[in-house]
Scaffold this active site. Structure first.
Site, PDB file in Angstrom:
ATOM      1  N   GLY A   1       0.881  -1.231   0.131  1.00 36.70           N
ATOM      2  CA  GLY A   1      -0.044   0.025   0.072  1.00 36.70           C
ATOM      3  C   GLY A   1       0.973   1.148  -0.011  1.00 36.70           C
ATOM      4  O   GLY A   1       2.072   1.281   0.115  1.00 36.70           O
TER       5      GLY A   1
ATOM      6  N   ARG B   1       3.951   6.021   1.955  1.00 34.35           N
ATOM      7  CA  ARG B   1       4.499   7.403   1.958  1.00 34.35           C
ATOM      8  C   ARG B   1       3.953   8.350   0.891  1.00 34.35           C
ATOM      9  O   ARG B   1       4.663   9.201   0.695  1.00 34.35           O
ATOM     10  CB  ARG B   1       6.008   7.413   1.961  1.00 34.35           C
TER      11      ARG B   1
ATOM     12  N   ASP C   1       4.619  -4.965  -7.333  1.00 31.41           N
ATOM     13  CA  ASP C   1       3.983  -3.719  -6.764  1.00 31.41           C
ATOM     14  C   ASP C   1       4.412  -2.578  -7.589  1.00 31.41           C
ATOM     15  O   ASP C   1       4.066  -1.512  -7.507  1.00 31.41           O
ATOM     16  CB  ASP C   1       4.128  -3.393  -5.517  1.00 31.41           C
TER      17      ASP C   1
HETATM   18  P1  AMP Z   1       9.135   0.621  -2.951  1.00 30.93           P
HETATM   19  O1  AMP Z   1      10.299  -0.310  -2.611  1.00 30.93           O
HETATM   20  O2  AMP Z   1       9.629   2.074  -3.059  1.00 30.93           O
HETATM   21  O3  AMP Z   1       8.498   0.145  -4.001  1.00 30.93           O
HETATM   22  O4  AMP Z   1       8.220   0.565  -1.715  1.00 30.93           O
HETATM   23  C1  AMP Z   1       7.603  -0.801  -1.242  1.00 30.93           C
HETATM   24  C2  AMP Z   1       6.825  -0.315  -0.068  1.00 30.93           C
HETATM   25  O5  AMP Z   1       7.411   0.188   1.038  1.00 30.93           O
HETATM   26  C3  AMP Z   1       5.566   0.384  -0.431  1.00 30.93           C
HETATM   27  O6  AMP Z   1       4.568   0.091   0.228  1.00 30.93           O
HETATM   28  C4  AMP Z   1       6.120   1.847   0.095  1.00 30.93           C
HETATM   29  O7  AMP Z   1       4.809   2.615   0.138  1.00 30.93           O
HETATM   30  C5  AMP Z   1       6.611   1.535   1.365  1.00 30.93           C
HETATM   31  N1  AMP Z   1       7.716   2.628   1.836  1.00 30.93           N
HETATM   32  C6  AMP Z   1       8.802   2.716   1.096  1.00 30.93           C
HETATM   33  N2  AMP Z   1       9.576   3.814   1.896  1.00 30.93           N
HETATM   34  C7  AMP Z   1       8.638   3.912   2.735  1.00 30.93           C
HETATM   35  C8  AMP Z   1       8.579   5.064   4.128  1.00 30.93           C
HETATM   36  N3  AMP Z   1       9.821   5.945   4.381  1.00 30.93           N
HETATM   37  N4  AMP Z   1       7.733   5.216   4.941  1.00 30.93           N
HETATM   38  C9  AMP Z   1       6.598   4.165   4.552  1.00 30.93           C
HETATM   39  N5  AMP Z   1       6.347   3.404   3.750  1.00 30.93           N
HETATM   40  C10 AMP Z   1       7.440   3.278   2.682  1.00 30.93           C
HETATM   41 MG    MG Z   2       7.073   0.738  -5.037  1.00 30.01          MG
END
Ligand code: AMP
Ligand code: MG
Length: 491
Positions: A94, A97, A256
């Site tokens: 989900g 951020r 995702d």
């Molecule tokens: P990503 O690796 O950027 O595709 O992110 C994977 C998941 O981690 C997604 O659900 C993002 O919304 C969540 N996410 C990444 N960085 C953060 C953060 N600093 N705070 C909260 N959720 C995060």
């Molecule tokens: Mg992502």
């Protein structure tokens, strides 16, 4: 928070069709306000194409929207729920951020998502802080815009603001928010989420919404869900072939991070390859090369299989038949991808028509490039301008023999050498956002507050097929280094 300005003054013309879908698909919440927002970069051209008022966007009220401190008129901010296979492991995710402000209806009547990334915690944040830091948000800005100018479907970057609040990563960093513009944010992981925890009716609602938004040309006599699957496969086959042709490595092709619209999304550990090597990996956490350059088409097929699984219940009442339909659709991916790749490679070599041996001609060039450690972009650039100097590859007997074969291949088509060169100029970029140049721009911006390096860089990247002299200096590969370039997730 107030809704002060009218649409005429600001240009914001937002709808919220996603928020009319079943409530379990999202959580309604506002971004978390920040203490002192400052505009770092605004994409004026993109803003104008969206119908936004650039002067307003640069004002305090405009910046307050990019910072999440003001909600523009018509917005209904939500965080979207999704799941995903991360490095092969299924998990609930989900927007942890990010918030989707709404869908901007552009002057051309297109509908695009406006999302703030780094806008604070949401119910999906898990242990994260909901924030983002300046370097990675500027990195996403630079690379997504470079992808756009290279002609590769991608989300865009409208603006980056700093928040005035620090974020803690390995060290303390300036906090920042990126405003991302996307055809939509529906991911393979969105379908996985609904398939796992929703009802079949909810799944159908998501599929119907996706069809209406992205694939409205479905015929009445067709199976709409099979059509959806086939079209998503086609778009990914196109997208991944374009990545391969420019040497782009996404780095974290989790389900995702693959969107149904066929755009490139989530510029985390991505980078462009300098020296040609199919095993190239930049991401610090990709220990086994799952998302290596040469593996990207296979991983795309794997992700698409996960997508196909989610919509099996919609394909046919007889589930055995439905599974067979899904399998047949997936088995088309390698062929579609290969066809696009071959067509793109022919263009990179100035070839207009098709001959059976073209593939072996291309493969033997790539094998030589690998053997002699040739720079991917610059090899094709040198072939385009017949400047066969500078590189070890061009001094070899193998290359001389290959060059003869290539020249005679070009001679067997009716198009002139000049036309071939034009095709090559339009198919081989003069430059890509090389990692050392990206780092140089980010270092000046983040450490010194000097944005001029990034601005000059964005300027030369704005037309990668111009082949203008001012691009020459940016085309140089990095000096040989003993350290592998490394990129990071979750920044
Ligand atoms: P990503 O690796 O950027 O595709 O992110 C994977 C998941 O981690 C997604 O659900 C993002 O919304 C969540 N996410 C990444 N960085 C953060 C953060 N600093 N705070 C909260 N959720 C995060
Ligand atoms: Mg992502």
């Amino acid at each position: 928070m107030t809704q002060r300005k009218t649409i005429i003054e600001t240009g914001w013309n937002l709808d919220n069709s996603y928020a009319r879908l079943p409530k379990s698909f999202f959580t309604t919440l506002n971004p978390t306000p920040v203490c002192s927002p400052k505009l770092i970069i605004l994409n004026d051209r993109l803003a104008i194409s969206l119908g936004l008022n650039v002067e307003h966007l640069k004002s305090n009220d405009g910046i307050a929207v990019f910072a999440g401190n003001e909600i523009p008129q018509g917005a209904l901010p939500i965080a979207q729920a999704y799941a995903g296979h991360q490095f092969g492991h299924f998990t609930m995710l989900g927007d942890g951020r990010a918030v989707l402000l709404g869908e901007q209806i552009t002057p051309l009547n297109d509908r695009v998502d406006i999302q703030l990334k780094g806008s604070g915690k949401t119910p999906y944040s898990r242990s994260g802080d909901g924030r983002a830091s300046l370097g990675p948000m500027l990195r996403e800005y630079i690379i997504s815009e470079a992808m756009y100018t290279l002609g590769i479907p991608t989300t865009r970057s409208l603006a980056v603001v700093t928040t005035g609040e620090p974020v803690i990563r390995e060290t303390e960093q300036p906090g920042a928010i990126l405003t991302r513009v996307a055809a939509s944010h529906m991911r393979v992981g969105t379908f996985q989420y609904v398939s796992k925890w929703g009802t079949v009716e909810e799944l159908r609602a998501l599929a119907d919404y996706t069809l209406e938004r992205h694939f409205p040309n479905v015929n009445n006599d067709e199976n709409p869900y099979l059509f959806l699957l086939q079209e998503v496969i086609k778009r990914q086959a196109m997208l991944i072939s374009k990545w391969q042709l420019v040497g782009f490595i996404h780095g974290v092709m989790n389900t995702d991070n693959m969107v149904i619209s066929g755009e490139t999304i989530d510029y985390g550990p991505c980078a462009f390859m300098d020296t040609y090597d199919p095993a190239t990996v930049f991401s610090s956490i990709d220990m086994y090369g799952r998302y290596a350059y040469g593996n990207q088409p296979h991983m795309a097929a794997w992700n698409l299989s996960r997508f196909a699984e989610t919509i099996v219940p919609l394909l046919h009442v007889d589930q055995d038949k439905a599974v067979k339909m899904a399998q047949d659709a997936i088995s088309d991916f390698p062929k579609l991808y290969h066809c696009n790749w071959l067509e793109g490679m022919r263009a990179k070599l100035g070839i207009f028509n098709e001959e059976l041996q073209d593939e072996s001609l291309i493969k033997s060039l790539l094998d030589m490039m690998h053997k002699y450690g040739a720079d991917y972009t610059n090899t094709f650039r040198a072939l385009t301008f017949n400047k066969l100097e500078d590189m070890k590859l061009f001094g070899t007997m193998e290359f001389a023999q290959w060059n003869e074969l290539w020249q005679s291949r070009l001679g067997r088509q009716k198009e002139t050498k000049e036309l071939s060169q034009e095709l090559m100029k339009n198919s081989n970029p003069a430059l890509i956002p090389r990692n050392h140049r990206v780092e140089e721009a980010l270092e000046a911006a983040v450490k010194k507050g000097d944005y001029s390096v990034m601005e000059s860089f964005l300027n030369v990247l704005s037309n990668p097929y111009a082949h203008s002299p001012k691009q020459d200096v940016y085309a140089k590969p990095p000096a040989p280094s003993s350290c592998r370039y490394r990129t990071f997730c979750g920044t």
